[in-house]
Enzyme design. Sequence first.
Site, PDB file in Angstrom:
ATOM      1  N   LYS A 193     -15.394  -3.819   4.079  1.00  0.00           N
ATOM      2  CA  LYS A 193     -15.620  -3.805   5.535  1.00  0.00           C
ATOM      3  C   LYS A 193     -17.077  -3.576   5.883  1.00  0.00           C
ATOM      4  O   LYS A 193     -17.558  -4.075   6.894  1.00  0.00           O
ATOM      5  CB  LYS A 193     -14.738  -2.755   6.207  1.00  0.00           C
ATOM      6  CG  LYS A 193     -13.281  -3.175   6.263  1.00  0.00           C
ATOM      7  CD  LYS A 193     -12.542  -2.423   7.351  1.00  0.00           C
ATOM      8  CE  LYS A 193     -11.085  -2.857   7.419  1.00  0.00           C
ATOM      9  NZ  LYS A 193     -10.303  -2.051   8.357  1.00  0.00           N
ATOM     10  N   LYS A 206      -5.430 -13.425   1.303  1.00  0.00           N
ATOM     11  CA  LYS A 206      -4.324 -12.918   2.103  1.00  0.00           C
ATOM     12  C   LYS A 206      -4.392 -13.500   3.519  1.00  0.00           C
ATOM     13  O   LYS A 206      -5.481 -13.669   4.058  1.00  0.00           O
ATOM     14  CB  LYS A 206      -4.446 -11.392   2.144  1.00  0.00           C
ATOM     15  CG  LYS A 206      -3.279 -10.668   2.758  1.00  0.00           C
ATOM     16  CD  LYS A 206      -3.449  -9.165   2.579  1.00  0.00           C
ATOM     17  CE  LYS A 206      -2.621  -8.431   3.639  1.00  0.00           C
ATOM     18  NZ  LYS A 206      -2.800  -6.990   3.587  1.00  0.00           N
ATOM     19  N   LYS A 218      -5.457 -12.472  10.446  1.00  0.00           N
ATOM     20  CA  LYS A 218      -5.772 -13.027  11.759  1.00  0.00           C
ATOM     21  C   LYS A 218      -7.268 -13.004  12.029  1.00  0.00           C
ATOM     22  O   LYS A 218      -7.720 -13.628  12.974  1.00  0.00           O
ATOM     23  CB  LYS A 218      -4.982 -12.327  12.865  1.00  0.00           C
ATOM     24  CG  LYS A 218      -5.110 -10.840  12.860  1.00  0.00           C
ATOM     25  CD  LYS A 218      -6.115 -10.351  13.838  1.00  0.00           C
ATOM     26  CE  LYS A 218      -6.332  -8.906  13.670  1.00  0.00           C
ATOM     27  NZ  LYS A 218      -7.493  -8.401  13.044  1.00  0.00           N
TER      28      LYS A 218
END
Length: 332
Positions: A115, A197, A200
């Site tokens: 991240k 994976k 969205k």
Amino acid sequence: MEEPAKTLFSAIQPSGIITIGNYFGAIKNWVELQDDYNCMFALADLHAITVFQRPENLKKNTLEAYALLLACGIDAEKSLFFIQSQVNTHSQLAWILDCYTQFGELSRMTQFKDKSTKHSDNINCGLFAYPVLMVADILLYQVDMVPIGLDQKQHLELTRTVAERFNFLYGETFKITEAYIPKNGSKIMSLQDPGRKMSKSDENLNAWVAILDSKDEIIKKFKRAVTDSDSCVRYDDKAKPGISNLMTIYSCATGKSFDEIEKEFDGVGYGKFKEAIGECIADKFAPVQSRFNELIKDKEYLEKCYRKGAKEAFEISNRTLNEVMKKIGFVQ
Ligand code: TRP
């Protein structure tokens, strides 16, 4: 005498879009686990702000996620279902546990590394301490089990480490929780890159299917799904990752085994197979969508549910927090 039901906690971030990957990977399991466990579920909105959220979006997304989870079958009567930020004990215990977690431990978290690469303009302390908030979420409820995706396994190991460390210093305080990682068939990959994976946050809108996508969109996205140049519907996640992912989705939606699916689509080619999945997924989520549309209009009912959830969650979690504060030596 009957044993008391085992307890379980899990949470999901209320991001704008909930995909069929979230559904088959987590939500569907939660719905089923409600029959056998005393369940506590949270919308982790405090976790969500580690990445900047526009206020109006955060609010809208949280309410929509709440309604959508109810529409999917989370039962607010049977289970505890609340919004994390409405229960103060979470932030309080997180701060305390920050002081029992090492900088080095958090630096090793792979999700933090990912991240912070992705959001390199906003590597805030919350992003770094995110796993400790998750540790607090879990330990507050003294649960037996936490269903999570594989990507959260490291965070659960940290939960056990921090709990054991605290118990060692102050005596038995926290229950040591087990992870429950649903096996097989639950990890749904991107429709455009089956090596990743389904997410969205993927810029390619064809990579994911949302539970609330229209029938046309769903069918279109499956039609565009990336496959190999062979034309045989056969499960082989190394050689045929795209088709294998579609088979996984179809299997999750119908309960059919891979063998059965191979027979059903023997000799018909990919076009027909993709069409069948699109139809099947659209039909499966049609009732969820109409229930969602009713619920999202009924703000009063939603409020009743999340207020009740927050009140009960506070009562349970505050017992743990008080015990922790007493043990540390805060004046009572
Ligand atoms: N970090 C989890 C995720 O992004 C969500 C989460 C927050 C969670 N707190 C939790 C999951 C506690 C399980 C238990 O998926």
